[in-house]
Design an enzyme around this catalytic site. Sequence first.
Site, PDB file in Angstrom:
ATOM      1  CG  HIS A 190     -20.179 -34.956 -15.388  1.00  0.00           C
ATOM      2  ND1 HIS A 190     -21.530 -34.673 -15.317  1.00  0.00           N
ATOM      3  CD2 HIS A 190     -19.730 -34.912 -14.103  1.00  0.00           C
ATOM      4  CE1 HIS A 190     -21.872 -34.487 -14.057  1.00  0.00           C
ATOM      5  NE2 HIS A 190     -20.800 -34.609 -13.303  1.00  0.00           N
ATOM      6  CG  ASP A 217     -22.916 -35.448 -18.182  1.00  0.00           C
ATOM      7  OD1 ASP A 217     -22.437 -36.417 -17.550  1.00  0.00           O
ATOM      8  OD2 ASP A 217     -23.236 -34.372 -17.648  1.00  0.00           O
ATOM      9  CB  SER A 220     -21.504 -33.022 -10.729  1.00  0.00           C
ATOM     10  OG  SER A 220     -21.174 -34.383 -10.585  1.00  0.00           O
TER      11      SER A 220
END
Length: 407
Positions: free
Chosen positions: A376, A281, A218
């Site tokens: 994600h 995502d 991330s």
Amino acid sequence: MLRLYLYTLCHCLFLLGTGTNGLPTSQAPLSAPPALSLNRTVSKEFFYDLEELARIVDISYCVGTTGIQKPFLCASRCQEFPRFELVTTWNTGPLLADSCGYIAISHFPSPKRIIVAFRGTYSVANTIIDLSTIPQEYAPYPGDEGTGIPSDSILDLLWKPLKHVRRMTGAVEDKCDNCTVHLGFMTSWRQTRAEILPQLEEAIKEYPDYQLTLVGHSLGGAVAALASLEFKARGWNPKVTTFGEPRIGNQPLMKYMDDRFLPDGEDESSSMYRRVTHVDDPVPLLPLEEWGYKMHAGEVFISKPELSPSIIDLHHCEGDEDPQCITGGDSTTTAPADDDTKSWLEHANLTEIWNDGARVLAIPPRYKLWQLFFAHRDYFWRLGLCIPGGDPRDWYREYLHNDTEEL
């Protein structure tokens, strides 16, 4: 006010995201990418390497919560790596530019590595706001070392000659013409570098034959990307793997990265930079291309929406933005929310507040920001919880071994 609004919304979504009632049973892709050719499929060794790195970066989520202790102990997956030796952890604080992670040494019989793991943010509100930040000019190392010294101060007058000496005796002056970088990500790296460089330099001197390995998830992937550029300039030759890395800068900066990690004529499958993305995502598609942000090369695409992927679900991608990979789900047209999304928001009584938030942030609904809690986090495992065995849905899954015949 915006921060409070986002925090309330995301807190509600997180509580829902940890349960099962009322949630969609399947997570449709942003838009089904074209079928991938089989010759893009990764090797077994490549697959195992990425799967292990997903567990290694998952451990970074213990920093800032229950912690990681020496020699290498934590409430998560540390026991899976008995040959790891913790060097240090860092935590710059719960701000927009927050950064957390750890440095560890991987000793034989594990691959000999100096590992720097960059954690993603715990705050989804911070994630959304960070992805809305305006860019700033990018100056390569050693041109901008993030000293924090005001440009008009006496200390700056003393610093400039010292910086000149360092350039003359160490790193070569470099240029990145017309390059811009995301301000929040760059601020995170500047804060992080002050925390980790002394220990990292010492580890590299002590273990010169160990591979410097960066891994991030991330926003941690964005920080790892910027760290990798400086480490390259220092001559350290890092091997980088990111999961769900957002766009960090404009096209000139992406070309600058490609030139350093994927020289002309080099096969992308052997690149020292692997940017792993997952269908659904939204983060690799943010910040928006309309805001001037682009992707760089090295993408490895996971085409299977749900856990767990197998070898045939991973694919090498070509160029910076391969239409057969994550950008195949992006488009310039704004699509309405699908039926699963609408049903979930209605169940949570969040339809109105979610629509208001989308208008405030100016992010089209095609990006399905609710997938921050699902796609994600789903990179081989569901990442982001520092508890034994990781996320509870993984408790009855065994991690893969390189000698396994089938996946």
